[in-house]
Design an enzyme around this catalytic site. Structure first.
Site, short mmCIF file in Angstrom:
data_model
loop_
_atom_site.label_atom_id
_atom_site.label_comp_id
_atom_site.label_asym_id
_atom_site.label_seq_id
_atom_site.Cartn_x
_atom_site.Cartn_y
_atom_site.Cartn_z
N SER A 55 0.97 -8.85 4.57
CA SER A 55 -0.33 -8.90 5.10
C SER A 55 -0.54 -9.53 6.36
O SER A 55 0.35 -10.46 6.80
CB SER A 55 -1.24 -9.62 4.03
OG SER A 55 -1.11 -8.98 2.93
N1 SAH Z 1 1.31 -10.78 -0.80
C1 SAH Z 1 2.46 -9.76 -0.17
C2 SAH Z 1 1.81 -8.69 0.26
C3 SAH Z 1 2.38 -7.19 -0.13
S1 SAH Z 1 1.77 -5.90 0.04
C4 SAH Z 1 2.95 -10.31 1.23
O1 SAH Z 1 2.70 -11.55 1.45
O2 SAH Z 1 3.96 -10.06 1.72
C5 SAH Z 1 1.25 -5.71 -1.70
C6 SAH Z 1 2.20 -5.74 -2.80
O3 SAH Z 1 1.46 -5.47 -3.89
C7 SAH Z 1 3.34 -4.67 -2.56
O4 SAH Z 1 4.61 -5.52 -2.75
C8 SAH Z 1 2.93 -3.89 -3.78
O5 SAH Z 1 4.50 -3.22 -4.38
C9 SAH Z 1 2.58 -4.74 -4.93
N2 SAH Z 1 1.95 -3.94 -5.88
C10 SAH Z 1 1.17 -2.87 -5.69
N3 SAH Z 1 0.65 -2.58 -7.16
C11 SAH Z 1 1.13 -3.70 -7.95
C12 SAH Z 1 0.74 -3.96 -9.15
N4 SAH Z 1 0.04 -3.00 -10.12
N5 SAH Z 1 1.27 -4.93 -9.78
C13 SAH Z 1 1.80 -5.90 -9.07
N6 SAH Z 1 2.32 -5.70 -7.64
C14 SAH Z 1 1.63 -4.76 -7.23
#
Ligand code: SAH
Length: 204
Positions: A55
């Site tokens: 993000s």
């Molecule tokens: N907090 C992260 C943001 C990553 S983007 C950072 O700081 O890098 C969002 C993430 O949510 C992705 O890695 C994606 O695979 C995950 N995601 C999507 N759907 C999900 C679900 N149902 N349960 C857990 N994680 C999920």
């Protein structure tokens, strides 16, 4: 560069000093693939593999500020991704439980946490829609992917007084804050639009 980024975020309206301190402290360049390292302190999202993104720092700071993390708070993060948001929460001395549904990212980031000496309470490979009932209730829950709707288990797993910060929507998301006022009552606030990768439901 981190100080500059924190100043930029402060200029964009982030006021919580503990959050700005965490941004000053966490080496974001180590959470990115080396090809993006040079850009790590720009206020931008970047790819982290498996079609996912780390993000934008402003978004991380904005969501973190809304959580009102205090030392020893039990915090659930949905979407571990690169682990950057997790590291910011750890810097605030939270006990962090984090869930990731992509096996590749779960493995890569689990190894990275060990290597860096970051110690979330649990890193879980699973489905964030269900939350983590065995560790509930939480002081706060942060969803870092765009949710088409608000999963009821997440609301149910908040302490009274607890806070859920979740971007809700499909193409674009409205950052939404829920504060649990009592067993049955939640206060809801909508706080502007953002763009996240989607929160996906597990097919298995
Ligand atoms: N907090 C992260 C943001 C990553 S983007 C950072 O700081 O890098 C969002 C993430 O949510 C992705 O890695 C994606 O695979 C995950 N995601 C999507 N759907 C999900 C679900 N149902 N349960 C857990 N994680 C999920």
């Amino acid at each position: 560069m981190r100080n500059k980024l924190a100043d930029l975020l402060s200029g964009k309206g982030i006021v919580d000093n503990s959050v700005l301190e965490a941004i000053r402290a966490v080496p974001r360049h180590l959470f990115l693939d080396s090809s993006f390292e040079d850009h790590a302190y720009q206020d931008k999202a970047f790819p982290i593999g498996a079609d996912q993104t780390i993000s934008q720092p402003y978004t991380v700071a904005f969501q973190t500020e809304l959580l009102q993390v205090r030392p020893d708070h039990k915090v659930l993060e949905i979407g571990t991704g690169s682990g950057y948001q997790t590291a910011v929460l750890l810097k605030l001395k939270a006990k962090v439980y984090t869930i990731e549904r992509q096996l590749e990212l779960f493995k890569k980031t689990s190894i990275f946490f060990k290597k860096m000496g970051y110690s979330p309470k649990k890193v879980i490979f699973g489905d964030g829609y269900k939350g983590l009932p065995e560790e509930a209730p939480f002081d706060s829950i942060i969803v870092t992917a765009g949710a088409p709707f608000v999963p009821n288990p997440l609301l149910a797993q908040l302490k009274v007084g607890g806070r859920l910060v979740i971007p809700v929507g499909t193409d674009e998301q409205i950052m939404t804050l829920f504060v649990r006022k009592s067993a049955k009552e939640f206060e809801k606030k909508e706080l502007g639009s953002f763009r996240f990768v989607p929160l996906l439901e597990n097919k298995n």
